[in-house]
Write a protein that holds these residues in place. Sequence first.
Motif, PDB file in Angstrom:
ATOM      1  N   ILE A  15      -2.391  11.278   1.801  1.00  0.00           N
ATOM      2  CA  ILE A  15      -1.751  10.281   1.505  1.00  0.00           C
ATOM      3  C   ILE A  15      -0.167  10.114   1.854  1.00  0.00           C
ATOM      4  CG2 ILE A  15      -0.866   8.461  -0.306  1.00  0.00           C
ATOM      5  CD1 ILE A  15      -3.915   8.782  -1.468  1.00  0.00           C
ATOM      6  N   LEU A  16       0.220  11.315   1.438  1.00  0.00           N
ATOM      7  CA  LEU A  16       1.665  11.531   1.735  1.00  0.00           C
ATOM      8  C   LEU A  16       2.017  11.476   3.351  1.00  0.00           C
ATOM      9  CD1 LEU A  16       2.845  14.085  -0.901  1.00  0.00           C
ATOM     10  CD2 LEU A  16       3.506  11.692  -0.906  1.00  0.00           C
ATOM     11  N   VAL A  17       1.218  12.227   3.957  1.00  0.00           N
ATOM     12  CA  VAL A  17       1.340  12.444   5.422  1.00  0.00           C
ATOM     13  C   VAL A  17       1.369  11.290   6.084  1.00  0.00           C
ATOM     14  CG1 VAL A  17       0.448  13.282   7.307  1.00  0.00           C
ATOM     15  CG2 VAL A  17       0.666  14.838   5.636  1.00  0.00           C
ATOM     16  N   SER A  18       0.322  10.152   5.716  1.00  0.00           N
ATOM     17  CA  SER A  18       0.181   8.808   6.279  1.00  0.00           C
ATOM     18  C   SER A  18       1.266   8.002   5.844  1.00  0.00           C
ATOM     19  CB  SER A  18      -1.073   8.145   5.568  1.00  0.00           C
ATOM     20  OG  SER A  18      -1.420   7.050   6.216  1.00  0.00           O
ATOM     21  N   PHE A  19       2.045   7.990   4.642  1.00  0.00           N
ATOM     22  CA  PHE A  19       3.220   7.210   4.452  1.00  0.00           C
ATOM     23  C   PHE A  19       4.490   7.918   5.142  1.00  0.00           C
ATOM     24  CE2 PHE A  19       1.247   5.770   0.432  1.00  0.00           C
ATOM     25  CZ  PHE A  19       1.095   4.343   0.678  1.00  0.00           C
ATOM     26  N   LYS A  20       4.483   9.128   5.298  1.00  0.00           N
ATOM     27  CA  LYS A  20       5.405   9.577   6.358  1.00  0.00           C
ATOM     28  C   LYS A  20       5.492   9.127   7.684  1.00  0.00           C
ATOM     29  CE  LYS A  20       7.882  13.911   7.434  1.00  0.00           C
ATOM     30  NZ  LYS A  20       7.940  15.255   7.439  1.00  0.00           N
ATOM     31  N   ARG A  21       4.186   9.106   8.325  1.00  0.00           N
ATOM     32  CA  ARG A  21       4.179   8.716   9.437  1.00  0.00           C
ATOM     33  C   ARG A  21       4.638   7.389   9.711  1.00  0.00           C
ATOM     34  NH1 ARG A  21      -1.670  11.991  10.831  1.00  0.00           N
ATOM     35  NH2 ARG A  21      -0.629  13.754  11.050  1.00  0.00           N
ATOM     36  N   THR A  22       4.021   6.272   8.710  1.00  0.00           N
ATOM     37  CA  THR A  22       4.307   5.026   9.014  1.00  0.00           C
ATOM     38  C   THR A  22       4.838   4.181   7.768  1.00  0.00           C
ATOM     39  OG1 THR A  22       2.012   4.498   8.185  1.00  0.00           O
ATOM     40  CG2 THR A  22       2.170   4.785  10.614  1.00  0.00           C
ATOM     41  N   GLN A  23       6.108   4.887   7.348  1.00  0.00           N
ATOM     42  CA  GLN A  23       6.657   4.302   6.167  1.00  0.00           C
ATOM     43  C   GLN A  23       7.694   3.107   6.500  1.00  0.00           C
ATOM     44  OE1 GLN A  23       8.790   7.252   3.802  1.00  0.00           O
ATOM     45  NE2 GLN A  23       9.348   8.258   5.474  1.00  0.00           N
ATOM     46  N   LEU A  29      -3.693  -0.219   3.756  1.00  0.00           N
ATOM     47  CA  LEU A  29      -3.901   0.255   5.063  1.00  0.00           C
ATOM     48  C   LEU A  29      -3.982   1.644   5.249  1.00  0.00           C
ATOM     49  CD1 LEU A  29      -0.613  -2.096   6.917  1.00  0.00           C
ATOM     50  CD2 LEU A  29      -3.441  -2.204   7.044  1.00  0.00           C
ATOM     51  N   VAL A  30      -3.256   2.419   4.506  1.00  0.00           N
ATOM     52  CA  VAL A  30      -3.402   3.881   4.175  1.00  0.00           C
ATOM     53  C   VAL A  30      -4.752   3.968   3.894  1.00  0.00           C
ATOM     54  CG1 VAL A  30      -2.642   5.957   2.840  1.00  0.00           C
ATOM     55  CG2 VAL A  30      -1.015   4.132   3.510  1.00  0.00           C
ATOM     56  N   ALA A  31      -5.562   3.465   2.809  1.00  0.00           N
ATOM     57  CA  ALA A  31      -6.800   3.612   2.336  1.00  0.00           C
ATOM     58  C   ALA A  31      -7.778   3.578   3.603  1.00  0.00           C
ATOM     59  CB  ALA A  31      -7.180   2.651   1.237  1.00  0.00           C
ATOM     60  N   ASN A  32      -7.546   2.486   4.341  1.00  0.00           N
ATOM     61  CA  ASN A  32      -8.340   2.351   5.675  1.00  0.00           C
ATOM     62  C   ASN A  32      -8.127   3.436   6.560  1.00  0.00           C
ATOM     63  OD1 ASN A  32     -10.482   0.650   7.259  1.00  0.00           O
ATOM     64  ND2 ASN A  32      -8.466   0.172   8.284  1.00  0.00           N
ATOM     65  N   LEU A  48       1.259   9.439  -7.640  1.00  0.00           N
ATOM     66  CA  LEU A  48       2.126   9.932  -6.781  1.00  0.00           C
ATOM     67  C   LEU A  48       3.586   9.176  -6.884  1.00  0.00           C
ATOM     68  CD1 LEU A  48       0.325  10.085  -3.492  1.00  0.00           C
ATOM     69  CD2 LEU A  48       1.283  12.120  -4.508  1.00  0.00           C
ATOM     70  N   THR A  49       3.456   7.931  -7.423  1.00  0.00           N
ATOM     71  CA  THR A  49       4.508   7.140  -7.854  1.00  0.00           C
ATOM     72  C   THR A  49       5.283   7.808  -9.301  1.00  0.00           C
ATOM     73  OG1 THR A  49       3.890   5.213  -6.767  1.00  0.00           O
ATOM     74  CG2 THR A  49       5.388   4.957  -8.591  1.00  0.00           C
ATOM     75  N   GLU A  50       4.305   7.931 -10.252  1.00  0.00           N
ATOM     76  CA  GLU A  50       4.671   8.432 -11.530  1.00  0.00           C
ATOM     77  C   GLU A  50       5.355   9.764 -11.402  1.00  0.00           C
ATOM     78  OE1 GLU A  50       2.193  10.041 -15.160  1.00  0.00           O
ATOM     79  OE2 GLU A  50       1.359   8.133 -14.258  1.00  0.00           O
ATOM     80  N   HIS A  51       4.901  10.355 -10.646  1.00  0.00           N
ATOM     81  CA  HIS A  51       5.702  11.851 -10.234  1.00  0.00           C
ATOM     82  C   HIS A  51       6.421  11.836  -9.295  1.00  0.00           C
ATOM     83  CE1 HIS A  51       2.902  13.776 -13.149  1.00  0.00           C
ATOM     84  NE2 HIS A  51       1.944  12.996 -12.900  1.00  0.00           N
ATOM     85  N   ALA A  52       7.021  10.615  -8.761  1.00  0.00           N
ATOM     86  CA  ALA A  52       8.150  10.415  -7.793  1.00  0.00           C
ATOM     87  C   ALA A  52       8.115  11.229  -6.457  1.00  0.00           C
ATOM     88  CB  ALA A  52       9.396  10.970  -8.392  1.00  0.00           C
ATOM     89  N   PHE A  53       6.750  11.452  -5.948  1.00  0.00           N
ATOM     90  CA  PHE A  53       6.423  11.685  -4.770  1.00  0.00           C
ATOM     91  C   PHE A  53       6.508  10.289  -3.587  1.00  0.00           C
ATOM     92  CE2 PHE A  53       4.727  15.135  -7.028  1.00  0.00           C
ATOM     93  CZ  PHE A  53       5.154  16.351  -6.352  1.00  0.00           C
ATOM     94  N   ILE A  54       6.168   9.270  -4.171  1.00  0.00           N
ATOM     95  CA  ILE A  54       6.490   8.197  -3.263  1.00  0.00           C
ATOM     96  C   ILE A  54       7.239   7.117  -4.100  1.00  0.00           C
ATOM     97  CG2 ILE A  54       4.464   8.523  -1.740  1.00  0.00           C
ATOM     98  CD1 ILE A  54       2.926   6.517  -3.360  1.00  0.00           C
ATOM     99  N   THR A  55       7.851   5.965  -3.504  1.00  0.00           N
ATOM    100  CA  THR A  55       8.373   5.001  -4.294  1.00  0.00           C
ATOM    101  C   THR A  55       7.975   3.580  -3.816  1.00  0.00           C
ATOM    102  OG1 THR A  55      10.416   4.302  -5.406  1.00  0.00           O
ATOM    103  CG2 THR A  55      10.704   5.146  -3.065  1.00  0.00           C
ATOM    104  N   SER A  56       7.967   2.830  -4.587  1.00  0.00           N
ATOM    105  CA  SER A  56       7.625   1.325  -3.996  1.00  0.00           C
ATOM    106  C   SER A  56       9.095   0.808  -3.418  1.00  0.00           C
ATOM    107  CB  SER A  56       7.204   0.419  -5.330  1.00  0.00           C
ATOM    108  OG  SER A  56       6.913  -0.749  -4.822  1.00  0.00           O
ATOM    109  N   VAL A  57       8.817   0.079  -2.390  1.00  0.00           N
ATOM    110  CA  VAL A  57      10.017  -0.472  -1.851  1.00  0.00           C
ATOM    111  C   VAL A  57      10.045  -2.113  -1.625  1.00  0.00           C
ATOM    112  CG1 VAL A  57      10.493   1.475  -0.465  1.00  0.00           C
ATOM    113  CG2 VAL A  57       9.006  -0.282   0.412  1.00  0.00           C
ATOM    114  N   ALA A  61       3.721  -3.739  -3.422  1.00  0.00           N
ATOM    115  CA  ALA A  61       3.042  -2.130  -3.293  1.00  0.00           C
ATOM    116  C   ALA A  61       3.117  -1.695  -1.957  1.00  0.00           C
ATOM    117  CB  ALA A  61       1.507  -2.235  -3.658  1.00  0.00           C
ATOM    118  N   VAL A  62       4.443  -1.810  -1.278  1.00  0.00           N
ATOM    119  CA  VAL A  62       4.683  -1.032  -0.025  1.00  0.00           C
ATOM    120  C   VAL A  62       5.404   0.179  -0.450  1.00  0.00           C
ATOM    121  CG1 VAL A  62       6.050  -1.290   2.144  1.00  0.00           C
ATOM    122  CG2 VAL A  62       5.037  -3.173   1.113  1.00  0.00           C
TER     123      VAL A  62
END
Length: 81
Positions: A15-23, A29-32, A48-57, A61-62
């Motif tokens: 999931i992190l890799v997917s968000f990094k590629r197309t953030q 979209l990531v799930a698909n 991942l949000t709770e532990h600050a690895f991703i953040t909503s922009v 829920a983007v």
Amino acid sequence: MTDRPEWMRPVDINILVSFKRTQPDYVPLVANRLGIHLSYAERRCDLLTEHAFITSVTDEAVYRVTDKGEALLTDVQTTKT
């Protein structure tokens, strides 16, 4: 060095890799892209949000990868080589 937390599963790295590629990107979209159920992806993104690895922009829920998430991905890639 950022150690991978005990609660983290291999799908979380994907999931992190997917968000990094197309953030930023939407969870559906990531799930698909990863071939996982949306509800499962949403639960993992909540963690991942709770532990600050991703953040909503946005309020829709983007998400994007945080500096902490980037550090984890760098460590994971370094460990594999």
